[in-house]
Structures are given as C-alpha cells and as structure tokens.
Scaffold this motif. Sequence first.
Motif, PDB file in Angstrom:
ATOM      1  N   LEU A  68       0.812  -1.213   0.000  1.00  0.00           N
ATOM      2  CA  LEU A  68       0.000   0.000   0.000  1.00  0.00           C
ATOM      3  C   LEU A  68       0.848   1.267   0.000  1.00  0.00           C
ATOM      4  O   LEU A  68       0.346   2.351  -0.315  1.00  0.00           O
ATOM      5  N   TYR A  69       2.115   1.138   0.358  1.00  0.00           N
ATOM      6  CA  TYR A  69       2.977   2.302   0.573  1.00  0.00           C
ATOM      7  C   TYR A  69       3.068   3.251  -0.628  1.00  0.00           C
ATOM      8  O   TYR A  69       2.897   4.472  -0.460  1.00  0.00           O
ATOM      9  N   PRO A  70       3.335   2.777  -1.858  1.00  0.00           N
ATOM     10  CA  PRO A  70       3.501   3.722  -2.977  1.00  0.00           C
ATOM     11  C   PRO A  70       2.282   4.607  -3.208  1.00  0.00           C
ATOM     12  O   PRO A  70       2.417   5.821  -3.427  1.00  0.00           O
ATOM     13  N   ASP A  71       1.080   4.018  -3.165  1.00  0.00           N
ATOM     14  CA  ASP A  71      -0.134   4.800  -3.409  1.00  0.00           C
ATOM     15  C   ASP A  71      -0.400   5.781  -2.270  1.00  0.00           C
ATOM     16  O   ASP A  71      -0.812   6.930  -2.508  1.00  0.00           O
ATOM     17  N   ILE A  72      -0.181   5.329  -1.034  1.00  0.00           N
ATOM     18  CA  ILE A  72      -0.383   6.223   0.112  1.00  0.00           C
ATOM     19  C   ILE A  72       0.596   7.391   0.045  1.00  0.00           C
ATOM     20  O   ILE A  72       0.228   8.556   0.259  1.00  0.00           O
ATOM     21  N   ARG A  73       1.833   7.093  -0.264  1.00  0.00           N
ATOM     22  CA  ARG A  73       2.859   8.136  -0.363  1.00  0.00           C
ATOM     23  C   ARG A  73       2.478   9.158  -1.434  1.00  0.00           C
ATOM     24  O   ARG A  73       2.570  10.380  -1.219  1.00  0.00           O
ATOM     25  N   LYS A  74       2.044   8.664  -2.579  1.00  0.00           N
ATOM     26  CA  LYS A  74       1.653   9.544  -3.684  1.00  0.00           C
ATOM     27  C   LYS A  74       0.499  10.453  -3.273  1.00  0.00           C
ATOM     28  O   LYS A  74       0.489  11.655  -3.591  1.00  0.00           O
ATOM     29  N   ASP A  75      -0.478   9.889  -2.548  1.00  0.00           N
ATOM     30  CA  ASP A  75      -1.641  10.676  -2.121  1.00  0.00           C
ATOM     31  C   ASP A  75      -1.245  11.787  -1.153  1.00  0.00           C
ATOM     32  O   ASP A  75      -1.713  12.930  -1.275  1.00  0.00           O
ATOM     33  N   TYR A  76      -0.394  11.471  -0.185  1.00  0.00           N
ATOM     34  CA  TYR A  76       0.004  12.488   0.790  1.00  0.00           C
ATOM     35  C   TYR A  76       0.791  13.618   0.126  1.00  0.00           C
ATOM     36  O   TYR A  76       0.615  14.798   0.453  1.00  0.00           O
ATOM     37  N   ILE A  77       1.646  13.261  -0.812  1.00  0.00           N
ATOM     38  CA  ILE A  77       2.448  14.285  -1.491  1.00  0.00           C
ATOM     39  C   ILE A  77       1.568  15.174  -2.364  1.00  0.00           C
ATOM     40  O   ILE A  77       1.684  16.408  -2.351  1.00  0.00           O
ATOM     41  N   SER A  78       0.653  14.553  -3.121  1.00  0.00           N
ATOM     42  CA  SER A  78      -0.171  15.322  -4.053  1.00  0.00           C
ATOM     43  C   SER A  78      -1.256  16.136  -3.344  1.00  0.00           C
ATOM     44  O   SER A  78      -1.550  17.268  -3.737  1.00  0.00           O
ATOM     45  N   LYS A  79      -1.842  15.580  -2.292  1.00  0.00           N
ATOM     46  CA  LYS A  79      -2.964  16.255  -1.631  1.00  0.00           C
ATOM     47  C   LYS A  79      -2.522  17.309  -0.620  1.00  0.00           C
ATOM     48  O   LYS A  79      -3.214  18.308  -0.410  1.00  0.00           O
ATOM     49  N   TYR A  80      -1.360  17.076   0.009  1.00  0.00           N
ATOM     50  CA  TYR A  80      -0.974  17.956   1.112  1.00  0.00           C
ATOM     51  C   TYR A  80       0.363  18.660   0.880  1.00  0.00           C
ATOM     52  O   TYR A  80       0.857  19.350   1.768  1.00  0.00           O
ATOM     53  N   GLY A  81       0.937  18.480  -0.296  1.00  0.00           N
ATOM     54  CA  GLY A  81       2.145  19.209  -0.651  1.00  0.00           C
ATOM     55  C   GLY A  81       3.374  18.842   0.154  1.00  0.00           C
ATOM     56  O   GLY A  81       4.284  19.667   0.323  1.00  0.00           O
TER      57      GLY A  81
END
Length: 475
Positions: A68-81
């Motif tokens: 799950l790590y890659p998708d979670i990481r991508k979401d945090y970076i894109s959504k919260y900068g």
Amino acid sequence: MDKINLLCAGKRARIILQGMGEDALDNVFLYDMDSSKWGTYVDAWKVNDPKEIDTNDYWCISVINHILYPDIRKDYISKYGLREDKEILIDELMVSFLLEKKQKGDNSIKLSNDSNRNVIWTSIKGWKAGGVEEWMYDIYNIFINKHSNHKFLVGQEKLEHNNEIGVIPVEIDNDNVLNLKVAENVIQILEENLPLTIITNQLDETFWAAVCLKRLYAEKIKIISVIHNGTEYAYDHNYCFRKDVDCFVGVSKEICEGMIERGVSKEKVKHMTCTFECSKYLDRKYSCEENTPLRIGYAGRLDGFEKSQKRLDILLNTIEELNSRNIDFRIEIAGDGEAKTKLQESVKKLGLEEKVTFLGWLKRKDISDYWRRQDIAINTADFEGRSISKFEAMANGAVPVVTDTSGVREDIEDGINGYIVPLRDYMTICDRIEYLNSHRKKMEDMGLKAHSSIYPKSNLNNHIEMWENLLNEIG
C-alpha cells in the motif's frame, strides 16, 4: 529526536508509538487522511488532519502492508504538498530512535568471552515461518557443525529452554510485528556477543538493532543483508542503509542489479541461489492418460487477495476459469495464512470443493512427495525474491506456470522447461495449462527438463563455499 509527523493511524503506528513511549510525545505527531479518525487517540497521541502539517517538517509513513505504501505516499504528497526531501523511511526512524535511546543509557561494551568474531544467523519470525526461515536454519546447522562461533538468533512467542548449541531465543509477539521492544532486547543480545557478523533476512528488529550498534561501535559489527524481495520498496529501504551494511546478498540477479542501479558499489553486492533438495535422478509419473485429471500444485503463504503478495484472487480466478473450460483437474493447495478461510469459502461458493484440496503447511519431509504427484506448479504472486517453492517444484519434475517475478528468468526458459506469464494474467495461465492438458507427453517432457535444468543449481557445496568466502572476506 527532531519533530516527526507519523502518517497513517493504524496498527503499525500503534505498535511504534507504544514502543517509543511517552518520551516521544513532544516530538512525534500523528496524522491520517481518514476524517473519521480526527480527534481520536492512538494511546496518548491525538490523530490530526494532514492539512495541519507544516511542509517543512519531516514525515514518515507507517503501514504494515508495504504494498500500500507507494499509493499512500503519492496521495500524501499530491494532496498535502509534502516535500519528498523531508521523508524519513520507517526503518530509518526506528534505527534513529533506538540509537538515541541507547546513547542516553548504558553505552558500555560487553564483549563476549570468545576471542573470535561471532557469526549470528537470524530468524526473528521463528524456526519455520516459511522457506526463507527454513533456508537460514539449514545453513546455520551446517556451519555450527564446522565452526563453534556460529549462533542462531530465533524469535519465540513463548521462550522455551533449548538444548541446541548456539541457539539464542528472543521473545516476540506475532500480533505486534516490527516491535521496538523486541529490537531493544536484540540490541542487548548482540552487544553481549560483540564482535560479530550478523546475517539478516529482512528489515526487521534484528536489522534495526544491528544498524544501531554499527553506528555506535563501527568495526565491532559487520552486517550482511540478504534481500529476498524483488520490489522497489525493498531496494529503496535497503539502499537507505548502504553506509551501514557491509554486503548485500541478492537471491536473484534482478535484485543485485536493482541495488547496483541505485548506486551501491558492485563490490558490496553478491548473488546467491538458496539451497533446495534435488535428486540427480527423477523417479515419478505424470498424468499422461487423457482421461485422468491434471494434478496442479500451489505451495505458499495464503496471505491475501488484491492487496497482497501472493494474489490469491488470481489463483481463485484461475481455478474458476479452468473449470469453465471443462478441463479435468485437481489442485492441492499447500500453505496457510490469514486468507485461507476466505479462499476456502470462495471455493465452496463456486461449488469446486471436489476439485480443490487444502493441505495446510507441509512438513519438510513431505515436500518432495507433494511435488512429485503434481504435473504442474502454479504461482500467481505479484512479486517474489526468487521463489524457493519454484525450486522445489522443478526439482521434482512439476512444470512451472508462474508469473513474471524476480528470478524466474534465471531458472525458466519459457516454453522449454516451464511457462512465464505476465502479472495478474490468469487467462494466459489457463491457456498454458489448457495446452498442457491437450499435450500430455509435452507436459512430461517439460517436467523432465525442469528437473534437469534446476539440478545443477542445487549443489550445496557451492552454496556453502560462497558463504565461507563471503564471511572470510567480510572479516
């Protein structure tokens, strides 16, 4: 410890925070994208809205399932900068915490009475958790009969007195994996055995403890990290410790290349083939008569469906599709895990109980017999290191029909001694099995070639020599 924002308020975060204790209350802050968790508590830590994160702060993702790590990481970076240069990998965070705590406490070295450097093989998951752990234990047993300075650190849920020479038990809790408390116990054990060389199988409590002591005592400890996982996650997290690890051992050429491509020097990367039993001569029979069912085997952990390594959803789709094609087959599933019940229920719902048999974990002595009664071995995993189960199947003449994971192309020549299919492509798996069903003599020929091609790789002496040379080289 600097301020750190811990992301994902799940089981892994709870285990980490409990291990850190109240000393971390002022430095570690907990966040989760799930708004229903905001304002709730994980022990003493309040769960916050990620919008409140200062993008100049360090952050770390805590999830047990690294798929799950890659998708979670991508979401945090894109959504919260969040800034990528501010990410701290979870294993580095654990080592940093352990090191800081160790430096605050008793930092005296307790050298063992043995003047020689100890060699410690490790299996924190226990004696027989899987093929990797069994390989480690087998190699240790060979070395302890040759060298008295070899030891085996093994995790046990309930500590038991053990009369085996060199065995060092450490108490673990399988419900709370990757536990800082366990790592602290391992630090004490390792410190009492300095100087030493340690061989680790994954980035777990033993690895954290070893790196912590490496940063304290430098040359008094050497670390050999055996990488059994051919994923970007494994490469990146091992690469993070390239200055601490003395040698990376990849179980496939792909893994070795993955580490070298990231910048690890070739001199620090070694390749190995895990040992497996294989008789020089193969004595078995195949289902050559067309009126007899094909015998198919699957052996491995039953770990989950879509978001898992072994992808039992693909295995189930394969079984269902084979049945829809009116192929006469029987499949024996050897293994256990948290998804076993769901898989059994799914098979029952499809009305295929007569075609599918669940055997549970097999004893070592029964593995060869199991594979010799199978015509075909299937593996539907999304990733592997270099599957030991594949070795065992080919060693006993089962034709491998496997997904294109790390290491398969070292051992399988597609269409000659087995088949390699794209990840998650159960239709192609079924196509290959259907072809073998219609060409039974071809199946036998491929099975014999599977055995003859894998036999030279089972040479135990070569494997032991490789380890002898590496340990001497490391010093």
